[in-house]
Design an enzyme around this catalytic site. Structure first.
Site, PDB file in Angstrom:
ATOM      1  N   ASP A 143      25.138 -20.631  11.297  1.00  0.00           N
ATOM      2  CA  ASP A 143      25.295 -21.732  10.866  1.00  0.00           C
ATOM      3  C   ASP A 143      23.919 -21.961   9.915  1.00  0.00           C
ATOM      4  O   ASP A 143      23.643 -22.403   8.826  1.00  0.00           O
ATOM      5  CB  ASP A 143      25.209 -23.093  11.726  1.00  0.00           C
ATOM      6  CG  ASP A 143      25.273 -24.483  11.279  1.00  0.00           C
ATOM      7  OD1 ASP A 143      26.245 -24.913  10.964  1.00  0.00           O
ATOM      8  OD2 ASP A 143      24.241 -24.628  10.842  1.00  0.00           O
ATOM      9  N   VAL A 171      27.746 -26.980   9.413  1.00  0.00           N
ATOM     10  CA  VAL A 171      28.592 -26.140   8.558  1.00  0.00           C
ATOM     11  C   VAL A 171      29.748 -25.096   9.326  1.00  0.00           C
ATOM     12  O   VAL A 171      30.739 -25.027   8.943  1.00  0.00           O
ATOM     13  CB  VAL A 171      27.606 -24.929   7.882  1.00  0.00           C
ATOM     14  CG1 VAL A 171      28.325 -23.778   6.952  1.00  0.00           C
ATOM     15  CG2 VAL A 171      26.538 -25.592   6.760  1.00  0.00           C
ATOM     16  N   ASP A 172      29.057 -24.944  10.417  1.00  0.00           N
ATOM     17  CA  ASP A 172      30.174 -24.141  11.353  1.00  0.00           C
ATOM     18  C   ASP A 172      31.577 -25.112  11.545  1.00  0.00           C
ATOM     19  O   ASP A 172      32.533 -24.797  11.188  1.00  0.00           O
ATOM     20  CB  ASP A 172      29.738 -24.086  12.929  1.00  0.00           C
ATOM     21  CG  ASP A 172      29.218 -22.693  12.974  1.00  0.00           C
ATOM     22  OD1 ASP A 172      29.380 -21.659  12.409  1.00  0.00           O
ATOM     23  OD2 ASP A 172      27.748 -22.570  13.567  1.00  0.00           O
ATOM     24  N   TYR A 173      31.058 -26.354  11.790  1.00  0.00           N
ATOM     25  CA  TYR A 173      32.345 -27.398  12.195  1.00  0.00           C
ATOM     26  C   TYR A 173      32.998 -27.803  10.946  1.00  0.00           C
ATOM     27  O   TYR A 173      34.332 -27.835  10.889  1.00  0.00           O
ATOM     28  CB  TYR A 173      31.728 -28.681  12.648  1.00  0.00           C
ATOM     29  CG  TYR A 173      31.385 -28.271  14.218  1.00  0.00           C
ATOM     30  CD1 TYR A 173      32.657 -28.204  15.189  1.00  0.00           C
ATOM     31  CD2 TYR A 173      30.234 -28.051  14.780  1.00  0.00           C
ATOM     32  CE1 TYR A 173      32.342 -27.711  16.346  1.00  0.00           C
ATOM     33  CE2 TYR A 173      30.072 -27.868  16.179  1.00  0.00           C
ATOM     34  CZ  TYR A 173      31.131 -27.744  16.893  1.00  0.00           C
ATOM     35  OH  TYR A 173      30.929 -27.294  18.238  1.00  0.00           O
TER      36      TYR A 173
END
Length: 403
Positions: A143, A171-173
């Protein structure tokens, strides 16, 4: 597994860390059966995050946040025997989501052509840092690496302290959300055409999409985005974050009516006739003076008092809260955002977020607590036709893990 829109859909989940697992978690919340395939012993994310008994048990807080409701199979797909297990799963699946670096699954025999031959009706999704093509494609990513490389960090903070990483792994989510959205589109297309669907989600692409307004300002208005701290995207001088008698207050009086209601609620109707602030253009020119006037007024009451007063007047305003405060809010309970479930592996209850929407009046929630690596290995292999002796042999050789 509770009934849901995706009831009857089987997903093979070969993802790790956060982005890919969040994608399959969302699909599982909608009723899909998710079989998580991990390396023997479990993926590394089981042992990251805050120390304590959950991490020691391989059920770390970051892992548990998107592992509920999944069936757990631990098998090394890089071995011939493990690859056979994965192939057997894919023949019976509707969706295959993998989150490894581009090229890893292909080298193990699961390139697009091979996967299509196994199951010509499959939705095959890959979630990676930079996507399946382009010069950055082979590179590893997390991320904060994507936050740096996408330009996101460059606009976070103030000119004095930027660049900064956004605290949560946003950003991951957002990538997991985009991936789930794309898989749903793939399932819809598959149902209409019967054809194999290929989904390619890159975290860097998702970061760009998340910054669409900022990137558009650069491309179409020649602006070079800079860090502006707590000045909102609207750049309205009657919006931002202000210090109060106690606490910080976020304010968004972006439109003419909101500005009028703000001045009246603050007991400062004189600001409406002040030549410096009478028109939006004049307020923009005299932004520093207007913020100074507002700051003086806000110092008279607490953020909580201003929140109640301004919201009642129709002016968007909210006290800045800590995470514990936000979690404890009655609104969180009213919306059913958190789900408590008993973990037999930990011997106690854990609490995780469900979906961020309601479906037919209810928030989709995981059916079962996150489980140890390999908790369902024996059961899943039996469903695939493996007898007990064969399973025990694979376990002795370290190709699979049994809980």
């Amino acid at each position: 597994m509770s009934e849901g829109p995706l009831s009857g859909v089987r997903i093979v989940d070969l993802t790790h860390v956060l982005a890919g697992p969040y994608c399959t978690y969302l699909l599982g919340l909608l009723g899909a059966e998710v079989i998580k395939v991990e390396v023997p012993g479990g993926e590394g994310a089981r042992r990251i995050g805050p120390p304590g008994s959950p991490r020691e048990a391989g059920l770390s807080a970051p892992f548990a946040a998107q592992a509920g409701g999944k069936r757990m199979l631990a098998a090394d797909f890089r071995t011939p025997e493990g690859a056979d297990i994965l192939r057997a799963l894919l023949r019976r699946a509707d969706v295959f989501v993998e989150g490894l670096r581009p090229g890893v699954v292909a080298r193990a025999g699961f390139d697009e052509e091979s996967v299509r031959a196994l199951n010509p009706r499959l939705v095959f999704a890959s979630v990676s840092g930079f996507g399946q093509d382009g010069p950055f494609s082979p590179w590893p990513a997390y991320d904060h690496i994507i936050q740096a490389m996408s330009g996101l960090m460059s606009v976070i903070g103030t000119p004095e302290i930027a660049p900064l990483r956004v605290g949560p792994p946003v950003v991951d989510y957002i990538s997991g959300l985009y991936a789930a959205f794309a898989v749903m589109a793939g399932l819809a297309a598959r149902e209409r055409t019967g054809a194999f669907q290929r989904v390619d989600v890159a975290m860097r692409d998702c970061a760009f999409a998340m910054m669409s307004a900022v990137i558009s300002a650069h491309l179409n208005a020649g602006m070079i985005p800079r860090p502006v701290g707590n000045i909102p995207a609207s750049d309205s001088p009657s919006s931002g974050v202000f210090t109060t008698k106690y606490g910080l207050l976020a304010l968004a009086a972006n439109h003419e009516r909101q500005f009028r209601d703000l001045c009246i609620a603050l007991g400062r109707p004189d600001l409406l006739s002040d030549p410096r602030f009478a028109q939006p253009e004049r307020r923009q020119t005299n932004a520093a003076a207007l913020r100074s006037e507002l700051s003086t007024v806000f110092a008279d009451r607490t953020a909580a008092e201003w929140e109640e007063l301004l919201m009642a007047a129709g002016v968007p305003a909210g006290r800045v809260r800590t995470i514990p405060e936000a979690v404890a809010e009655p609104q969180t309970t009213a919306r059913g955002l958190l789900h408590e479930m008993f973990s037999s592996d930990l011997g106690r209850a854990i609490v995780v977020p469900g979906a961020a929407f309601k479906l037919n009046g209810s928030v989709p929630l995981p059916g079962d607590a996150p489980r140890r690596a390999g908790a369902d290995t024996a059961t899943i292999l039996a469903e695939l036709g493996y007898d007990g002796g064969r399973v025990a042999e694979l376990a002795r050789r370290g190709i699979v893990t049994l809980a």
